[in-house]
Design a protein around this motif. Structure first.
Motif, PDB file in Angstrom:
ATOM      1  N   LEU A 112      56.625  40.714   6.307  1.00  0.00           N
ATOM      2  CA  LEU A 112      56.300  40.073   5.027  1.00  0.00           C
ATOM      3  C   LEU A 112      56.921  40.865   3.888  1.00  0.00           C
ATOM      4  O   LEU A 112      56.999  42.097   3.951  1.00  0.00           O
ATOM      5  CB  LEU A 112      54.777  40.045   4.827  1.00  0.00           C
TER       6      LEU A 112
ATOM      7  N   LEU B  80      48.304  38.556   1.462  1.00  0.00           N
ATOM      8  CA  LEU B  80      47.573  38.550   2.726  1.00  0.00           C
ATOM      9  C   LEU B  80      46.351  39.454   2.656  1.00  0.00           C
ATOM     10  O   LEU B  80      45.253  39.072   3.075  1.00  0.00           O
ATOM     11  CB  LEU B  80      48.491  39.015   3.862  1.00  0.00           C
TER      12      LEU B  80
ATOM     13  N   LEU C 181      47.997  32.316   1.687  1.00  0.00           N
ATOM     14  CA  LEU C 181      47.816  33.671   2.208  1.00  0.00           C
ATOM     15  C   LEU C 181      46.711  34.411   1.467  1.00  0.00           C
ATOM     16  O   LEU C 181      45.918  35.141   2.070  1.00  0.00           O
ATOM     17  CB  LEU C 181      49.120  34.464   2.082  1.00  0.00           C
ATOM     18  N   SER C 182      46.667  34.238   0.155  1.00  0.00           N
ATOM     19  CA  SER C 182      45.723  34.985  -0.680  1.00  0.00           C
ATOM     20  C   SER C 182      44.335  34.364  -0.729  1.00  0.00           C
ATOM     21  O   SER C 182      43.422  34.942  -1.316  1.00  0.00           O
ATOM     22  CB  SER C 182      46.267  35.098  -2.105  1.00  0.00           C
TER      23      SER C 182
ATOM     24  N   TYR D 271      53.933  38.934  -0.422  1.00  0.00           N
ATOM     25  CA  TYR D 271      53.152  38.315   0.649  1.00  0.00           C
ATOM     26  C   TYR D 271      52.203  39.319   1.306  1.00  0.00           C
ATOM     27  O   TYR D 271      51.102  38.962   1.736  1.00  0.00           O
ATOM     28  CB  TYR D 271      54.078  37.701   1.691  1.00  0.00           C
ATOM     29  N   GLN D 272      52.621  40.577   1.401  1.00  0.00           N
ATOM     30  CA  GLN D 272      51.718  41.604   1.938  1.00  0.00           C
ATOM     31  C   GLN D 272      50.465  41.719   1.069  1.00  0.00           C
ATOM     32  O   GLN D 272      49.342  41.733   1.571  1.00  0.00           O
ATOM     33  CB  GLN D 272      52.432  42.954   2.013  1.00  0.00           C
TER      34      GLN D 272
ATOM     35  N   LYS E  17      57.461  29.129  -2.106  1.00  0.00           N
ATOM     36  CA  LYS E  17      57.016  30.493  -1.815  1.00  0.00           C
ATOM     37  C   LYS E  17      55.650  30.754  -2.444  1.00  0.00           C
ATOM     38  O   LYS E  17      54.768  31.342  -1.818  1.00  0.00           O
ATOM     39  CB  LYS E  17      58.032  31.510  -2.332  1.00  0.00           C
TER      40      LYS E  17
ATOM     41  N   ALA F 105      55.522  34.573   6.982  1.00  0.00           N
ATOM     42  CA  ALA F 105      54.240  34.173   6.395  1.00  0.00           C
ATOM     43  C   ALA F 105      53.503  33.184   7.278  1.00  0.00           C
ATOM     44  O   ALA F 105      52.273  33.269   7.456  1.00  0.00           O
ATOM     45  CB  ALA F 105      54.470  33.570   5.009  1.00  0.00           C
TER      46      ALA F 105
ATOM     47  N   TYR G  45      51.981  31.547  -0.806  1.00  0.00           N
ATOM     48  CA  TYR G  45      51.206  32.699  -1.280  1.00  0.00           C
ATOM     49  C   TYR G  45      49.760  32.296  -1.568  1.00  0.00           C
ATOM     50  O   TYR G  45      48.825  33.037  -1.246  1.00  0.00           O
ATOM     51  CB  TYR G  45      51.851  33.283  -2.539  1.00  0.00           C
TER      52      TYR G  45
ATOM     53  N   ARG H  79      61.554  34.783   4.961  1.00  0.00           N
ATOM     54  CA  ARG H  79      60.271  35.136   4.340  1.00  0.00           C
ATOM     55  C   ARG H  79      59.182  34.131   4.694  1.00  0.00           C
ATOM     56  O   ARG H  79      58.015  34.485   4.830  1.00  0.00           O
ATOM     57  CB  ARG H  79      60.430  35.242   2.824  1.00  0.00           C
TER      58      ARG H  79
END
Length: 370
Positions: free
Chosen positions: A311, A319, A254-255, A315-316, A247, A286, A251, A282
């Motif tokens: 998300l 992102l 995503l970030s 995760y929100q 996870k 993603a 992340y 989840r």
């Protein structure tokens, strides 16, 4: 605003009421007396009404069964508001000026240790064990490590101590990362020296849980390759730890912490599917934002419009942070398009996501203010 405040207050009260940790509604003197009678130490949670990390401890740490099971048999626990009643004098007596400050004392009012700030359940129990055990006090711990001892409990406690040491010396971003890297290397070196059976022992799970951040690190690879070799009673926790490591890896993409790499993401996705890690969906959500197609602004905006709420909060936030990195060189119109998609999602975002959104949206729109 009043309604939100009431809801937050009610939530905190409910969580404290159902907490596994038994905080007694007694005075400080009564706590000392009870500790003497029950042959326990006294645990004091110094807090204030306005302290965010204090509320987070009440919400996330004290309600944990593992924390309650550990504390209730060893401590007489009380909570002290440092700005009200006897708490004002007690905070002065114990030189408390930051919150939360968590202090352990004997029934004779001798301090055995303290820690400041939020602690997750595992880290919190580690801190308490240090305060209880003379062999884990700072001076003794350093001497044991320098003498060559490599006991799992010592390594776990010493690593936690070192990780927090930058707070007392150089509380800067550079110092934090330097300390983090040094501690991670120490733990990884310890892990490399373990025999195969030791890597599967419960006492060394702290390496996987707290010091394994990437799927590319040796402990993560070992977990995945050997998950069926762990004792049956440990396999659920092994799968949980693997899930958290993966996870976090997703992340990072995503970030924007990790540069976008379609091939590596495909491999991660295959492993997630193979190990059946996505039981709550989840990862699926993603990966909708990590498809090669979604790296184009129009497709990303469409994905936000359709799938943002799928998300979880972490995760929100990741992102939204990543948008500024992924589309750093995009033209102003493109950035405003992405900002507009985020604005449309504000009404149903959690408070955590809103906090990130109000920082990211103005940047995408080219505003210099808040």
């Amino acid at each position: 605003m009043k309604r939100i405040t009431f809801i937050l207050l009610a939530t905190v009260i409910t969580l404290m009421a159902t907490a596994q940790t038994n905080f007694r509604a007694i005075s400080y003197k009564e706590a000392l007396a009870a500790a003497k009678t029950e042959n326990k130490l006294v645990f004091i949670d110094f807090f204030t009404d306005w302290c965010g990390p204090c509320k987070r401890m009440a919400r996330e740490t004290f309600p944990q069964k593992s924390v309650g099971d550990y504390m209730n048999g060893k401590f007489v626990s009380i909570q002290v508001n440092a700005e009200k009643g006897e708490g004002v004098a007690l905070a002065k007596q114990w030189k408390v000026d930051a919150y939360p400050t968590l202090v352990v004392i004997t029934s004779e009012e001798e301090e055995t240790g303290r820690c400041l700030g939020f602690r997750s359940s595992g880290a919190f129990i580690t801190e308490l064990e240090k305060m209880r055990n003379p062999e884990l006090r700072t001076d003794r711990m350093i001497a044991r490590y320098k003498a060559g001892e490599r006991d799992p409990q010592l390594i776990q406690a010493y690593a936690a101590y070192l990780k927090d040491s930058h707070i007392d010396t150089d509380n800067t971003r550079e110092a934090y990362f330097k300390t983090r890297d040094m501690v991670n290397k120490m733990v990884q070196d310890y892990y490399a020296g373990l025999a195969d059976a030791q890597k599967r022992s419960k006492e060394n799970f702290f390496v996987y849980r707290s010091y394994t951040a990437s799927v590319n690190e040796a402990p993560a690879k070992y977990l995945v390759a050997n998950r069926q070799r762990f004792a049956p009673e440990l396999r659920a926790e092994v799968d949980s730890i693997i899930g958290e490591i993966y996870k976090m890896e997703v992340y990072f993409y995503l970030s924007g912490e990790n540069a976008y790499d379609a091939a590596k993401l495909k491999t991660i996705g295959q492993t997630v599917k193979q190990l059946k890690l996505d039981k709550n969906g989840r990862f699926k959500a993603a990966f909708l934002f990590l498809q090669p197609r979604a790296q184009k602004p129009e497709a990303m905006a469409e994905a936000i419009d359709k799938h943002f709420y799928e998300l979880d909060d972490g995760y929100q936030a990741g992102l939204m942070d990543g948008l500024m990195k992924h589309f750093k060189s995009a033209d102003p119109a493109t950035k405003k398009m992405l900002a507009r998609s985020l604005r449309n999602k504000l009404p149903h975002m959690s408070l955590e996501s809103i906090y990130t959104a109000v920082m990211i949206i103005p940047q995408l729109e080219g505003q210099t203010g808040h």
